[in-house]
Design an enzyme around this catalytic site. Structure first.
Site, PDB file in Angstrom:
ATOM      1  N   ARG A  33       0.809  -1.236   0.000  1.00  0.00           N
ATOM      2  CA  ARG A  33       0.000   0.000   0.000  1.00  0.00           C
ATOM      3  C   ARG A  33       0.836   1.277   0.000  1.00  0.00           C
ATOM      4  NH1 ARG A  33      -3.048  -3.229   3.301  1.00  0.00           N
ATOM      5  NH2 ARG A  33      -4.957  -3.917   2.290  1.00  0.00           N
TER       6      ARG A  33
ATOM      7  N   LYS B 179       3.509  11.862 -11.109  1.00  0.00           N
ATOM      8  CA  LYS B 179       2.729  10.929 -11.931  1.00  0.00           C
ATOM      9  C   LYS B 179       3.540   9.659 -12.153  1.00  0.00           C
ATOM     10  CE  LYS B 179       0.033  14.093 -14.773  1.00  0.00           C
ATOM     11  NZ  LYS B 179      -0.222  14.481 -16.174  1.00  0.00           N
TER      12      LYS B 179
ATOM     13  N   GLU C  40      11.459  19.421 -24.617  1.00  0.00           N
ATOM     14  CA  GLU C  40      10.684  19.733 -23.399  1.00  0.00           C
ATOM     15  C   GLU C  40      11.304  20.927 -22.671  1.00  0.00           C
ATOM     16  OE1 GLU C  40       7.869  18.303 -22.817  1.00  0.00           O
ATOM     17  OE2 GLU C  40       7.956  16.271 -23.658  1.00  0.00           O
TER      18      GLU C  40
ATOM     19  N   LYS D  83       8.568  23.559 -13.706  1.00  0.00           N
ATOM     20  CA  LYS D  83       7.571  22.497 -13.555  1.00  0.00           C
ATOM     21  C   LYS D  83       7.140  22.385 -12.092  1.00  0.00           C
ATOM     22  CE  LYS D  83       5.954  17.973 -14.716  1.00  0.00           C
ATOM     23  NZ  LYS D  83       6.155  16.633 -15.257  1.00  0.00           N
TER      24      LYS D  83
ATOM     25  N   GLU E  56      -4.735  17.400 -12.328  1.00  0.00           N
ATOM     26  CA  GLU E  56      -4.830  17.958 -13.684  1.00  0.00           C
ATOM     27  C   GLU E  56      -5.768  19.157 -13.755  1.00  0.00           C
ATOM     28  OE1 GLU E  56      -2.658  17.554 -16.675  1.00  0.00           O
ATOM     29  OE2 GLU E  56      -2.933  15.597 -15.772  1.00  0.00           O
TER      30      GLU E  56
ATOM     31  N   ARG F 200      -1.812  23.215 -14.628  1.00  0.00           N
ATOM     32  CA  ARG F 200      -1.014  22.074 -15.064  1.00  0.00           C
ATOM     33  C   ARG F 200      -1.196  21.822 -16.563  1.00  0.00           C
ATOM     34  NH1 ARG F 200       0.845  17.169 -11.213  1.00  0.00           N
ATOM     35  NH2 ARG F 200       2.026  16.097 -12.768  1.00  0.00           N
TER      36      ARG F 200
ATOM     37  N   ASN G 225       1.000  21.351 -21.420  1.00  0.00           N
ATOM     38  CA  ASN G 225       0.692  20.687 -22.685  1.00  0.00           C
ATOM     39  C   ASN G 225       1.051  21.511 -23.909  1.00  0.00           C
ATOM     40  OD1 ASN G 225      -0.234  18.181 -22.016  1.00  0.00           O
ATOM     41  ND2 ASN G 225      -2.290  18.915 -21.544  1.00  0.00           N
TER      42      ASN G 225
ATOM     43  N   HIS H 126       1.812  19.959 -27.217  1.00  0.00           N
ATOM     44  CA  HIS H 126       1.510  18.532 -27.090  1.00  0.00           C
ATOM     45  C   HIS H 126       0.220  18.101 -27.779  1.00  0.00           C
ATOM     46  CE1 HIS H 126       4.910  18.357 -24.433  1.00  0.00           C
ATOM     47  NE2 HIS H 126       4.717  17.078 -24.173  1.00  0.00           N
TER      48      HIS H 126
ATOM     49  N   HIS I  10       1.343  15.197 -29.780  1.00  0.00           N
ATOM     50  CA  HIS I  10       0.886  13.833 -29.480  1.00  0.00           C
ATOM     51  C   HIS I  10       0.248  13.186 -30.703  1.00  0.00           C
ATOM     52  CE1 HIS I  10       0.559  14.155 -24.834  1.00  0.00           C
ATOM     53  NE2 HIS I  10       1.558  13.357 -25.173  1.00  0.00           N
TER      54      HIS I  10
ATOM     55  N   HIS J 147       9.085  11.099 -28.828  1.00  0.00           N
ATOM     56  CA  HIS J 147       8.143  12.032 -28.213  1.00  0.00           C
ATOM     57  C   HIS J 147       8.657  13.475 -28.353  1.00  0.00           C
ATOM     58  CE1 HIS J 147       5.232  13.707 -25.482  1.00  0.00           C
ATOM     59  NE2 HIS J 147       6.211  14.213 -24.735  1.00  0.00           N
TER      60      HIS J 147
HETATM   61  N1  LIG Z   1       5.772  10.900 -15.085  1.00  0.00           N
HETATM   62  C1  LIG Z   1       5.757  11.927 -15.891  1.00  0.00           C
HETATM   63  O1  LIG Z   1       5.298  13.010 -15.554  1.00  0.00           O
HETATM   64  C2  LIG Z   1       6.351  11.784 -17.262  1.00  0.00           C
HETATM   65  C3  LIG Z   1       6.666  12.917 -18.004  1.00  0.00           C
HETATM   66  C4  LIG Z   1       7.261  12.753 -19.242  1.00  0.00           C
HETATM   67  C5  LIG Z   1       7.511  11.477 -19.733  1.00  0.00           C
HETATM   68  N2  LIG Z   1       7.188  10.401 -18.975  1.00  0.00           N
HETATM   69  C6  LIG Z   1       7.435   9.040 -19.476  1.00  0.00           C
HETATM   70  O2  LIG Z   1       8.812   8.885 -19.725  1.00  0.00           O
HETATM   71  C7  LIG Z   1       8.985   7.885 -20.733  1.00  0.00           C
HETATM   72  C8  LIG Z   1      10.039   8.351 -21.697  1.00  0.00           C
HETATM   73  O3  LIG Z   1      11.244   8.579 -20.999  1.00  0.00           O
HETATM   74  P1  LIG Z   1      12.661   8.346 -21.685  1.00  0.00           P
HETATM   75  O4  LIG Z   1      12.736   9.092 -22.954  1.00  0.00           O
HETATM   76  O5  LIG Z   1      13.669   8.588 -20.636  1.00  0.00           O
HETATM   77  O6  LIG Z   1      12.540   6.818 -22.114  1.00  0.00           O
HETATM   78  P2  LIG Z   1      13.288   5.471 -21.661  1.00  0.00           P
HETATM   79  O7  LIG Z   1      13.209   5.267 -20.213  1.00  0.00           O
HETATM   80  O8  LIG Z   1      12.705   4.423 -22.526  1.00  0.00           O
HETATM   81  O9  LIG Z   1      14.793   5.728 -22.063  1.00  0.00           O
HETATM   82  C9  LIG Z   1      15.134   5.855 -23.428  1.00  0.00           C
HETATM   83  C10 LIG Z   1      16.286   4.925 -23.789  1.00  0.00           C
HETATM   84  O10 LIG Z   1      17.483   5.427 -23.207  1.00  0.00           O
HETATM   85  C11 LIG Z   1      18.167   4.400 -22.479  1.00  0.00           C
HETATM   86  N3  LIG Z   1      18.884   5.085 -21.419  1.00  0.00           N
HETATM   87  C12 LIG Z   1      18.399   5.618 -20.281  1.00  0.00           C
HETATM   88  N4  LIG Z   1      19.343   6.282 -19.628  1.00  0.00           N
HETATM   89  C13 LIG Z   1      20.482   6.171 -20.334  1.00  0.00           C
HETATM   90  C14 LIG Z   1      21.803   6.658 -20.163  1.00  0.00           C
HETATM   91  N5  LIG Z   1      22.143   7.435 -19.139  1.00  0.00           N
HETATM   92  N6  LIG Z   1      22.720   6.333 -21.092  1.00  0.00           N
HETATM   93  C15 LIG Z   1      22.374   5.564 -22.178  1.00  0.00           C
HETATM   94  N7  LIG Z   1      21.135   5.122 -22.392  1.00  0.00           N
HETATM   95  C16 LIG Z   1      20.196   5.406 -21.493  1.00  0.00           C
HETATM   96  C17 LIG Z   1      17.070   3.470 -22.060  1.00  0.00           C
HETATM   97  O11 LIG Z   1      17.564   2.184 -21.812  1.00  0.00           O
HETATM   98  C18 LIG Z   1      16.132   3.507 -23.248  1.00  0.00           C
HETATM   99  O12 LIG Z   1      16.571   2.612 -24.234  1.00  0.00           O
HETATM  100  C19 LIG Z   1       7.628   7.655 -21.343  1.00  0.00           C
HETATM  101  O13 LIG Z   1       7.145   6.401 -20.931  1.00  0.00           O
HETATM  102  C20 LIG Z   1       6.756   8.757 -20.780  1.00  0.00           C
HETATM  103  O14 LIG Z   1       5.419   8.367 -20.598  1.00  0.00           O
HETATM  104  C21 LIG Z   1       6.620  10.532 -17.762  1.00  0.00           C
HETATM  105 ZN   LIG Z   2       6.089  15.704 -23.317  1.00  0.00          ZN
END
Ligand SMILES: NC(=O)c1ccc[n+]([C@@H]2O[C@H](COP(=O)([O-])OP(=O)(O)OC[C@H]3O[C@@H](n4cnc5c(N)ncnc54)[C@H](O)[C@@H]3O)[C@@H](O)[C@H]2O)c1
Ligand SMILES: [Zn+2]
Length: 519
Positions: free
Chosen positions: A280, A302, A344, A386, A396, A400, A404, A407, A411, A424
């Site tokens: 939990r 999130k 971003e 942020k 939301e 907040r 977007n 986006h 998106h 993205h």
């Molecule tokens: N929680 C939130 O508010 C929020 C906001 C924006 C995005 N996200 C989420 O984040 C995700 C995208 O994040 P991302 O772009 O980091 O994707 P990811 O975690 O898939 O990383 C991208 C790639 O980079 C590699 N990688 C990570 N760190 C590395 C490093 N230091 N050196 C070499 N390779 C590395 C990973 O293995 C992966 O192949 C999405 O799922 C999205 O929904 C969440």
């Molecule tokens: Zn984004």
């Protein structure tokens, strides 16, 4: 009350060579009466209004002062959340805290205290502390005031020197440490009181940085359990989260355990979600390793996973206890990934930080080369914007929604390219170009801002060429998505550098304009 704020504040000012302001003394001189008399004759509401006016003025003066002051404020002064968040954004805020019995002993020794008047002091203090706890937690640090004053003052100075960011989320508030080496240097101390720690990462990150992380934790007394996902969004599902739950259980992790998400946004989103549900809810630490995960995913609470093709369809709000943004880790990120994250950063600059925008404009080439100092500054400024937004608006709401920017169309372009053609961030870059051009057409966005943004995105290595066909298909997707929501969508427009506005736009109007935005 009676935490020794004036003494401590004075000592900190002395040691740092800053001027010292005791808010109570300012109020007394303005109100021409002692605090006790002000309370007694004019009532608490009048006192609070005067206190607010004085503090607002002091904060405004501090902003442009060459030597910003150390300010001691009473326990009620920052209870108005808008003022508290402003202080948290502009100052280093430290809550001095003590046990009720010690605070009462001190208060009574110092003579009358208006808030203690009437009733049993112990009950009154406990009531006040309970009432104000969420406010006191929204600080850069909470320090026990029962140690000798010199010791407390030096602890306050340490917080000031660290100059970290704080994300306000009531009692779930947390600090963000940013800089080269912070993850390896600070992770072990964070796990000291965790009997079992669950380290979650993906295979790419583990192969590059796993040995260093394990090295940093060699002396740590916590028992370590490791889980490595297959990398990529395709593995962001409940099955992966279940593997974390199972490993935690097999390793005897209990409620006192800590989860560590060490990876990109996919890893940190899933680690946070696993932590929100295991027993939990257990504590978790966010160590983002990509630029996107640092500037966007790490802050706001999130967490979650995808369900079939629905992105982040299942999740929870669950704040980390600390975020460690280690700039060194960015050196190994792929060029495409890093540059995508910059989209971003540009978005965030447009929303709320003109200086960040200028920095990107002036230093685009050094940014693309990942100059560590500059990266730290980009991450710090992006998170600050942020944090400001999500602190005011934890769920939301309207504010907040301004995150977007770029986006809505972004998106849709991402989905239209089947989530494989564009990252993205690349889709957001195109979405920003489109959103600013649309704003231009509708007289909302200055032409110059739209052009500057376009040129900067291009210099950073992001795509900016809009294709009429793709835009048309993307707009159909927006219409499709919003079918149930009615015939309009909320769209974020850039009004000027650092100021955006979210307004409804009819889908028909969007469709009419959108294909004309191509170049
Ligand atoms: N929680 C939130 O508010 C929020 C906001 C924006 C995005 N996200 C989420 O984040 C995700 C995208 O994040 P991302 O772009 O980091 O994707 P990811 O975690 O898939 O990383 C991208 C790639 O980079 C590699 N990688 C990570 N760190 C590395 C490093 N230091 N050196 C070499 N390779 C590395 C990973 O293995 C992966 O192949 C999405 O799922 C999205 O929904 C969440
Ligand atoms: Zn984004």
């Amino acid at each position: 009350m009676a935490t020794g704020k004036s003494t401590i504040g004075g000592l900190v000012a002395q040691a740092t060579g800053r001027p010292f302001i005791d808010l109570d003394r300012v109020i007394e001189s303005e109100g021409r009466e002692t605090i006790d008399r002000l309370f007694a004759t004019r009532g608490e509401a009048t006192f609070r209004a005067l206190e607010r006016a004085c503090l607002t003025r002091i904060l405004a003066e501090a902003e442009s002062a060459s030597e910003p002051p150390v300010i001691a404020v009473g326990g009620g002064a920052l209870m108005a959340r808008d003022l508290r968040l402003r202080a948290l954004d502009e100052c280093v805020v430290v809550s001095l805290e003590g046990s009720p019995s010690e605070l009462i002993r001190r208060a009574l020794a110092q003579g009358s205290r208006p808030l203690l008047a009437g009733g049993d002091p112990e009950t009154r203090v406990r009531e006040l502390l309970a009432q104000r706890a969420p406010g006191y937690a929204e600080a850069h640090a909470r320090i026990n005031c029962e140690a000798p004053p010199e010791q407390v003052a030096s602890a306050v100075r340490e917080v000031w020197q660290r100059d970290e960011l704080a994300v306000a989320a009531g009692e779930a508030s947390y600090p963000v440490h940013i800089g080269p080496g912070v993850a390896l240097a600070r992770i072990a101390s964070q796990l000291e009181r965790s009997p079992v720690s669950v380290l979650v990462s993906d295979r790419n990150v583990t192969s590059l940085h796993g040995a260093a992380l394990r090295g940093a934790l060699r002396e740590c007394s916590s028992k370590l359990v490791s889980v490595d996902f297959e990398p990529g969004e395709a593995h962001k599902n409940i099955g992966s989260v279940e593997s974390v739950w199972r490993a935690a259980l097999a390793g005897s992790a209990d409620r006192q355990s800590t989860f560590v998400g060490f990876g990109g946004g996919v890893v940190t989103d899933m680690t946070g979600f696993a932590a929100s549900t295991y027993m939990r809810g257990v504590r978790w630490i966010c160590v983002p390793t990509t630029l996107l995960a640092m500037v966007d995913a790490s802050v706001g609470g999130k967490t979650g996973v995808d369900l079939e093709s629905a992105k982040n369809a299942v999740g929870a709000f669950w704040q980390p206890s600390i975020v460690l943004c280690d700039i060194d880790l960015l050196a190994t990120e792929s060029r495409r990934g890093f540059v995508s994250g910059l989209a971003e950063v540009v978005k965030t600059a447009l929303i709320g930080d003109p200086e960040l925008f200028q920095l990107l404009e002036q230093q685009a080439e050094r940014v693309a080369e990942r100059d560590p100092e500059l990266c730290a500054e980009l991450v710090r400024r992006s998170i600050r914007v942020k944090a400001r937004i999500v602190s005011f608006d934890e769920r939301e709401g309207g504010l907040r929604a301004t995150l977007n920017l770029g986006h809505t169309i972004g998106h849709a372009l991402e989905a239209q390219a089947g989530y494989t053609g564009l990252t993205h961030g690349e889709a957001v870059s195109l979405g920003l170009v489109a959103a600013l051009r649309l704003g231009e057409r509708l007289g909302m966005t200055p032409v110059d801002l739209s052009q500057r943004t376009h040129d900067m995105l291009k210099r950073l290595g992001l795509p900016v060429a809009l294709d009429a066909n793709a835009l048309g298909l993307a707009t159909q997707l927006i219409g499709h998505d919003k079918k149930r929501a009615g015939s309009s969508v909320r769209f974020v427009f850039a009004r000027q550098l650092g100021r955006v506005e979210s307004l409804p736009i009819a889908l028909s109007e969007l469709a009419a304009h959108v294909t004309t935005l191509a170049n």
